[in-house]
Design an enzyme around this catalytic site. Structure first.
Site: not given
Length: 205
Positions: A78, A181, A183
């Site tokens: 990001c 992202h 994750e």
């Protein structure tokens, strides 16, 4: 061992949990010495681009540059990816690493900004050889949340369209970056993080 850089603005907990799920040990630090000695570096990022100024004032920026120069794999997430560009109009006085040319700018679209939610990534011609995207099908969905986007320049391995087309992944030598992202991107995101771990393991041999 994955070294997660803490600059008091990153989504460290979720990223660390994702690496743990993959069986990877990680350490969180804002210590330049630990950054210099790292085997693999990850800069998770959220928030305003000006928060990256802490990386310069703490000495971590110089440590990251030294590590990159030694061939240590470095992944920016990001804002962490945006930091790899020359800068951002979000904080004109804050310099990026200029590893990729151009600056990040706010979306110029009639669509709602920030761009939040699931969207697709499409490989560029350069991205067909991407180690980070190995095994990731084209047009896979990943999770975004951002108001500023990076330009499509040399080194961009994947792009995404949200009113306009922007860089969603970059890769050059030992430097990797994703605007989304991983994750928070399910199995696709985990595959991307696993690919980064594999690149780090090969580099350490």
């Amino acid at each position: 061992m994955i070294t997660l850089i803490d600059y008091k603005a990153g989504n460290l907990t979720s990223v660390r949990k994702a690496f743990s799920y993959l069986g990877q040990e990680s350490v969180v630090t804002d210590n330049p010495k630990q950054v210099r000695e790292a085997q693999a570096l990850v800069l998770p990022g959220v928030g305003h681009f000006c928060t990256t100024e802490r990386l310069a004032s703490s000495g971590v920026r110089d440590a990251v540059c030294e590590a990159i120069g030694r061939g240590i794999p470095f992944l920016g997430i990001c804002v962490g990816m945006q930091w790899q560009f020359a800068g951002s109009t979000e904080a004109p006085g804050t310099e990026g690493l200029a590893l990729f040319e151009g600056a990040c700018e706010r979306f110029q679209t009639t669509l709602k900004v920030p761009h939040v939610g699931w969207n697709q990534i499409r490989r560029t011609r350069q991205g067909t050889q991407s180690r980070l995207l190995d095994g990731v099908p084209d047009d896979s969905f990943v999770y975004f949340t951002h108001s500023y986007r990076a330009p499509v320049v040399d080194g961009v391995s994947a792009v995404t369209t949200y009113g306009e087309t922007f860089a969603s992944a970059v890769e050059r030598d030992n430097v990797f970056g994703v605007q989304f992202h991983p994750e928070k991107s399910g199995n696709t995101g985990l595959r991307i993080l696993k690919n980064f771990c594999s690149a780090a393991e090969r580099s350490a041999r």
